[in-house]
Design an enzyme around this catalytic site. Structure first.
Site, short mmCIF file in Angstrom:
data_model
loop_
_atom_site.label_atom_id
_atom_site.label_comp_id
_atom_site.label_asym_id
_atom_site.label_seq_id
_atom_site.Cartn_x
_atom_site.Cartn_y
_atom_site.Cartn_z
N THR A 67 0.68 -1.21 0.00
CA THR A 67 0.00 -0.02 -0.08
C THR A 67 0.95 1.17 0.14
OG1 THR A 67 -0.07 -0.43 2.14
CG2 THR A 67 -1.90 -0.93 1.19
N THR A 68 2.07 1.16 0.28
CA THR A 68 2.94 2.45 0.73
C THR A 68 3.38 2.63 -0.98
OG1 THR A 68 3.63 1.80 2.87
CG2 THR A 68 5.23 3.21 1.56
N TYR B 268 -13.05 -3.04 3.16
CA TYR B 268 -14.40 -2.71 2.85
C TYR B 268 -15.44 -3.45 3.13
CZ TYR B 268 -18.17 0.02 0.64
OH TYR B 268 -19.11 0.78 0.40
N TYR C 38 -1.44 -10.06 6.28
CA TYR C 38 -1.29 -8.49 6.55
C TYR C 38 -2.66 -8.00 7.29
CZ TYR C 38 -0.13 -3.43 5.88
OH TYR C 38 -0.26 -2.21 5.77
N ARG D 288 -6.99 0.51 8.03
CA ARG D 288 -7.23 0.75 6.54
C ARG D 288 -8.16 -0.28 5.89
NH1 ARG D 288 -3.31 3.21 3.15
NH2 ARG D 288 -1.68 4.17 4.14
N LYS E 1 2.24 -9.76 8.99
CA LYS E 1 2.54 -8.15 9.27
C LYS E 1 1.31 -7.64 10.06
CE LYS E 1 3.21 -3.74 6.86
NZ LYS E 1 3.17 -3.17 5.60
N ILE F 205 8.07 -4.90 8.81
CA ILE F 205 8.02 -4.34 7.30
C ILE F 205 7.67 -3.05 7.72
CG2 ILE F 205 6.63 -4.76 5.40
CD1 ILE F 205 6.40 -7.33 5.55
#
Length: 292
Positions: free
Chosen positions: A46-47, A109, A135, A140, A164, A207
C-alpha cells in the site's frame, strides 16, 4: 523463513511532478535502502500507492526493482484485495519465482467475519505453493484479524509463514506471539512505532515505512532488538520517535516521500487522492532530519 527476519521496507513509488513514475528515483531508492542495510524489499504494498498504478506501471516498477536489486536481498511481492477469486487468479497468472513470499492484506471494505477472513486466506493458501504473509491493518481495512484466527491459519497451512501485524492494540501482537505454537511462524510489526517493542516481545522484525528513509539507524535498531541489546536499541528508538510520528501526520506515503526528497533520493510527489506534504510538515521533517 530466515529471509524475513530483520527489517523489510515497503518501498514507495517515486513520481515526477507530472504524475509519471520516476524510474530513476526508484533506482536510487532501491540502492539507498540496500546500502543502508535493509534485509529485504517489499514491492507493491500500500505504501507504493499501488491502488493508483496501472497494470503496465506495476510491471515496469517490478522489473526496475528486480533489475537494480540484482539478487542482493530477498524480495516480497504485494498481492491482495477484497475479491478472493480475483486474488487467486492473480497468483496463478504471476511469476512468483523471484519472491520469498507474497504479502496479502486482509479484505478491506467488505468487513468479513472472522470465519470469512479465515475462508478467504484458506482459499488463497490452497490455491498456491507460494509462501504467504498475512497483513492485518484494521485502520485501513475496516476489520481485524483476531489473534485466534491468525494462529488457526498458521497451524493449518504451512505456506502461511508470517503476519505483518499493524493493529493499534499492541496486546494483540503479543497475544499472537503467546498463543502461537508453530515455531517457524513469524510475527512482524507493521507499525514502525511498535517495531522495537514487538521485536523485544518475541517478534522477528518489521516491514517498515521509516526504514527506507533512515535505513542505517533503523536496521541497526532492529538488529539490536533481535540480539536483546535493549538499552542500545531503545536509544535509537527514542531518536526515531518524533520523525516516525511526523511521517504519518498527513498520510502514508506523503511523509516518507518528504523525507526521501530531503535526503536527495527521489521527489516528494504523490498521486491523487493523496496530496504532497504541506510546507509546515516539510519544514518539520527537515528540522527533525537535522538531528541525524
Amino acid at each position: 523463513m530466515k529471509e524475513l527476519i530483520g527489517t523489510g521496507v515497503a518501498l514507495v513509488t517515486p513520481f515526477n511532478q507530472d504524475g509519471s513514475v520516476d524510474y530513476n528515483g526508484l533506482e536510487n531508492l532501491v540502492n539507498y535502502s540496500i546500502e543502508g542495510g535493509v534485509e529485504y524489499l517489499v514491492l507493491l504494498g500500500t505504501t507504493a500507492e499501488s491502488a493508483t498504478l496501472t497494470k503496465e506501471e506495476k510491471k515496469e516498477v517490478v522489473a526496475t526493482i528486480k533489475k537494480v536489486n540484482n539478487g542482493r536481498v530477498p524480495m516480497v511481492l504485494g498481492i491482495g484485495g477484497n475479491n478472493t477469486a480475483e486474488i487467486i487468479k492473480e497468483y496463478a497468472e504471476t511469476d512468483l519465482s523471484d519472491y520469498v513470499a507474497i504479502l496479502t492484506v486482509s479484505p478491506y471494505y467488505n468487513k468479513p467475519s472472522q470465519e470469512g477472513i479465515y475462508q478467504h486466506y484458506k482459499a488463497i493458501a490452497e490455491s498456491t505453493d507460494a509462501k504467504i504473509i498475512l497483513y492485518n491493518v484494521p485502520g485501513r481495512t475496516g476489520s481485524n484479524i483476531a489473534p485466534e484466527t491468525t494462529v488457526r491459519l498458521a497451524n493449518e497451512f504451512k505456506n502461511i509463514v508470517a503476519i505483518k501485524e499493524a493493529s493499534p492494540d499492541f496486546l494483540q501482537s503479543t497475544n499472537i506471539i503467546r498463543l502461537n505454537t508453530r515455531e517457524d511462524f513469524i510475527v512482524l510489526s507493521g507499525d514502525d512505532e511498535y517495531a522495537l517493542p514487538m521485536t523485544l516481545a518475541g517478534g522477528k522484525g518489521v516491514i517498515s515505512v521509516m526504514g527506507q528513509g533512515l535505513p542505517e539507524i533503523f536496521t541497526d535498531m532492529i538488529r539490536k532488538g533481535l540480539n536483546k541489546e535493549v538499552d542500545a536499541a531503545y536509544d535509537s528508538h527514542y531518536k526515531l520517535v518524533e520523525i516516525t510520528h511526523a511521517i504519518f501526520e498527513e498520510g502514508n506515503p506523503v511523509g516518507i516521500k518528504a523525507v526521501l526528497a530531503k535526503k536527495g533520493v527521489c521527489q516528494p510527489y504523490v498521486r491523487l487522492p493523496l496530496v504532497q506534504a504541506t510546507d509546515n510538515l516539510t519544514a518539520k521533517i527537515a528540522d527533525l532530519l537535522n538531528q541525524f
